[in-house]
Scaffold this active site. Structure first.
Site, PDB file in Angstrom:
ATOM      1  N   LYS A 116       0.811  -1.222   0.000  1.00  0.00           N
ATOM      2  CA  LYS A 116       0.000   0.000   0.000  1.00  0.00           C
ATOM      3  C   LYS A 116       0.841   1.267   0.000  1.00  0.00           C
ATOM      4  CE  LYS A 116      -4.111  -1.809   2.186  1.00  0.00           C
ATOM      5  NZ  LYS A 116      -5.125  -1.421   3.163  1.00  0.00           N
ATOM      6  N   GLU A 200      -1.341   7.572   8.366  1.00  0.00           N
ATOM      7  CA  GLU A 200      -2.168   8.496   7.576  1.00  0.00           C
ATOM      8  C   GLU A 200      -2.964   9.380   8.515  1.00  0.00           C
ATOM      9  OE1 GLU A 200      -3.689   5.902   3.713  1.00  0.00           O
ATOM     10  OE2 GLU A 200      -5.109   6.389   5.275  1.00  0.00           O
ATOM     11  N   HIS A 235     -15.033  -2.145   9.462  1.00  0.00           N
ATOM     12  CA  HIS A 235     -14.378  -1.849   8.179  1.00  0.00           C
ATOM     13  C   HIS A 235     -14.751  -2.815   7.060  1.00  0.00           C
ATOM     14  CE1 HIS A 235     -12.192   1.179  10.302  1.00  0.00           C
ATOM     15  NE2 HIS A 235     -11.618   0.293  11.089  1.00  0.00           N
ATOM     16  N   ARG A 291      -8.786  -6.669  -8.499  1.00  0.00           N
ATOM     17  CA  ARG A 291      -9.609  -7.865  -8.736  1.00  0.00           C
ATOM     18  C   ARG A 291     -11.052  -7.427  -8.930  1.00  0.00           C
ATOM     19  NH1 ARG A 291     -12.118  -7.371  -3.737  1.00  0.00           N
ATOM     20  NH2 ARG A 291     -10.697  -6.635  -2.140  1.00  0.00           N
TER      21      ARG A 291
HETATM   22  P1  ADP Z   1      -8.284  -2.620   4.018  1.00  0.00           P
HETATM   23  O1  ADP Z   1      -7.513  -2.818   2.751  1.00  0.00           O
HETATM   24  O2  ADP Z   1      -7.647  -3.305   5.196  1.00  0.00           O
HETATM   25  O3  ADP Z   1      -9.742  -2.904   3.870  1.00  0.00           O
HETATM   26  P2  ADP Z   1      -8.544   0.257   3.633  1.00  0.00           P
HETATM   27  O4  ADP Z   1      -7.359   1.129   3.573  1.00  0.00           O
HETATM   28  O5  ADP Z   1      -9.222  -0.064   2.337  1.00  0.00           O
HETATM   29  O6  ADP Z   1      -8.160  -1.078   4.412  1.00  0.00           O
HETATM   30  O7  ADP Z   1      -9.614   0.882   4.620  1.00  0.00           O
HETATM   31  C1  ADP Z   1     -10.805   0.213   4.968  1.00  0.00           C
HETATM   32  C2  ADP Z   1     -11.744   1.161   5.687  1.00  0.00           C
HETATM   33  O8  ADP Z   1     -11.109   1.710   6.846  1.00  0.00           O
HETATM   34  C3  ADP Z   1     -12.176   2.385   4.879  1.00  0.00           C
HETATM   35  O9  ADP Z   1     -13.264   2.116   4.046  1.00  0.00           O
HETATM   36  C4  ADP Z   1     -12.506   3.365   5.992  1.00  0.00           C
HETATM   37  O10 ADP Z   1     -13.767   3.066   6.557  1.00  0.00           O
HETATM   38  C5  ADP Z   1     -11.461   3.066   7.043  1.00  0.00           C
HETATM   39  N1  ADP Z   1     -10.265   3.928   6.864  1.00  0.00           N
HETATM   40  C6  ADP Z   1      -9.098   3.577   6.272  1.00  0.00           C
HETATM   41  N2  ADP Z   1      -8.228   4.620   6.270  1.00  0.00           N
HETATM   42  C7  ADP Z   1      -8.850   5.646   6.868  1.00  0.00           C
HETATM   43  C8  ADP Z   1      -8.474   7.022   7.164  1.00  0.00           C
HETATM   44  N3  ADP Z   1      -7.289   7.505   6.833  1.00  0.00           N
HETATM   45  N4  ADP Z   1      -9.395   7.801   7.790  1.00  0.00           N
HETATM   46  C9  ADP Z   1     -10.611   7.306   8.123  1.00  0.00           C
HETATM   47  N5  ADP Z   1     -11.017   6.050   7.882  1.00  0.00           N
HETATM   48  C10 ADP Z   1     -10.159   5.217   7.259  1.00  0.00           C
END
Ligand code: ADP
Length: 499
Positions: A116, A200, A235, A291
């Protein structure tokens, strides 16, 4: 065109892919674990091979075995579905080495997107706005402290090789940082085999909005618009829709172009999704899912493009069947993920035997399911058993249709989250389209609304179970239709359908 496709997956997505194969006249090969002998997808396939015991590590994740079956059965392509091996660069590599077409991006692109932090860096180069944060991994505390301070609290620490929301830790202030850093690193190491983590800015209640992308081997890349997936628990997405009530046509064109350009920039081949958080009118890149996604049907319903068929065409070296300027978005689609889980017991999975199964139908309804009456949901895998997708001319029509369909959907024997979906579809904030990733926690009335709905249906469900036990099928059918009539929501509630 590829000649024969092995589907390295199970459940509803295996059937979804096989349906595309059948429409294209391509034979399909299922691989299954001992726990899935009786599964629908095994029967649906043109041929099926058992690849090992129930645990996924011994079957669905066994790269060598999957490739061996592909070779033995004469399959010249493998569709990985989602989850399992779908984003595993080693698997894509093994396919490349065996000259079996992996239906998805190259191992190089999978490796890049799976990291990532590297993906973030690449997206910055491609002109995509990202969540404020680091473009390097963080490791020791002192340096992380300075970075967090610069970004500004709250921050979120995430595993670089992560997925499924696992291990992400929100840090409210400096006092919590050391512990959070350590625990995220520990989870990253045990779950993903890589201790790399990054940091982040944590956005307080953003919307999750993602763009569907398609790229072919000729260097073309297009987008099919966005999906909103803000309704999540832990999530994990539960309800998705397309378009998003928050996105205007101008935003769609602008962000879609940025996403498609980035796909072109990295030489993306296949279907993929670029995920963003949307907050205060701005998009921030989150990650690329390299995917097909669980929620792809909502995009198919509004664009009419079969994403799996496009994947197979792309893997066969054909150009995309549609140009960007030909993409039209028509109406509104919503998907509810139907999980075998107990809504009154913290949504724990409820594997077991389905005694009776009746799926909804009628105009604008699509059910992508992997189950049937008398099927036993095994305890070893994901609790997703089907997806209910509806289409309407506008958001209001789609919501009314989803309500109707949820009340027609009868699953007896295992508990499901259908009552939860019913409660959401009646929730005023959902109806208004006021969504955010914290929607479920903040809508504190939802659980009680759901209990009220379940209470209303209880006596009918008991009667239905009882009749089924006694094998009084005719009476059971009457009870099923009576259950559908418990649907008590007034028609025509207006929504601010938006963009
Ligand atoms: P994964 O790949 O583990 O699913 P993601 O980076 O796609 O993780 O994030 C999944 C979810 O987590 C997002 O849809 C959001 O709800 C929450 N999230 C991730 N990063 C942030 C952020 N910087 N601020 C707020 N919520 C976040």
């Amino acid at each position: 065109m590829v000649n024969k496709i092995l589907i390295a997956n199970r459940g509803e997505i295996a059937i979804r892919v096989m349906r595309a194969c059948r429409e294209m006249g391509i034979p399909s090969v299922a691989v299954y674990s001992e726990a899935d002998k009786e599964a629908l997808f095994v029967n649906y396939a043109d041929e099926a091979h058992c690849i090992g015991p129930p645990p996924a590590t011994a079957s669905y994740l066994n790269i060598q075995k999957v490739i061996e079956v592909a070779k033995e059965s004469g399959a010249d392509a493998i569709h990985p579905g989602y989850g399992f091996l779908s984003e595993n660069p080693k698997f894509a590599r093994a396919c490349e080495e065996e000259e079996i077409k992996f239906i998805g991006p190259s191992s190089r692109v999978l490796k890049l997107m799976g990291d990532k932090v590297a993906a973030r860096r690449e997206m910055v180069r491609a002109g995509v706005p990202v969540v404020p944060g680091t473009d390097e991994c963080v490791a020791e505390f002192e340096k992380t402290k300075d970075i967090a301070k610069e970004i500004g609290y709250p921050v979120i620490i995430k595993p670089s090789g992560g997925g499924g929301g696992i291990g992400m830790t929100i840090v409210a202030n400096e006092g919590e940082l050391a512990k959070a850093l350590e625990s995220t690193q520990a989870i990253a190491t045990t779950t993903f085999g890589l201790c790399d983590v990054y940091i982040e800015k944590y956005l307080s209640n953003p919307r999750h909005i993602e763009f569907q992308l398609l790229g072919d081997s000729k260097g073309n890349a297009i987008h099919l618009g966005e999906r909103e997936c803000s309704i999540q628990r832990r999530h994990q997405k539960l309800i998705e829709e397309s378009p998003s009530p928050a996105v205007t046509p101008a935003m769609r064109i602008k962000m879609g172009e940025i996403a498609a350009n980035a796909a072109r920039y990295v030489g993306y081949e296949g279907a993929g999704t670029m995920e963003f958080l949307f907050s205060d009118g701005k998009f921030y890149f989150l990650e690329v899912n390299a995917r097909v996604q669980v929620e792809h049907p909502v995009t198919e319903m509004v664009t009419g493009v079969d994403i799996v068929i496009e994947q197979i065409r792309i893997a066969s070296g054909l150009p995309l069947s549609i140009k960007q300027e030909e993409v039209r978005w028509n109406g509104w689609a919503i998907e509810c993920r139907i999980n075998a889980e107990d809504p009154l017991n913290d949504f724990v999975p409820t594997p077991g035997k389905i005694k009776s199964y009746h799926s909804p139908g009628g105009i604008g309804i699509r059910v992508d399911s992997g189950v049937y009456t008398h099927y036993t949901v095994p305890p070893f895998y994901d609790s997703l058993i089907s997806k209910l997708i509806v289409w309407g001319r506008d958001r209001n029509e789609a919501i009314m249709r989803m309500r109707r369909a949820l009340y027609e959907y009868i699953i007896v024997g295992v508990k499901t989250n259908i009552p939860f979906h019913k409660a959401v579809m009646e929730n005023p904030r959902f109806v208004k389209g006021e969504l955010g990733t914290h929607y479920i926690e903040r809508e504190t009335t939802l659980i009680n609304d759901m209990r009220r709905i379940m209470e209303r249906e209880k006596s009918l469900e008991e009667r239905l179970s009882h009749l089924l036990e006694g094998k009084k099928r005719i009476a059971a059918i009457a009870a099923v239709t009576a259950l559908a009539r418990t649907y008590g929501v007034p028609y025509g509630q207006s929504t601010n359908g938006g963009g």
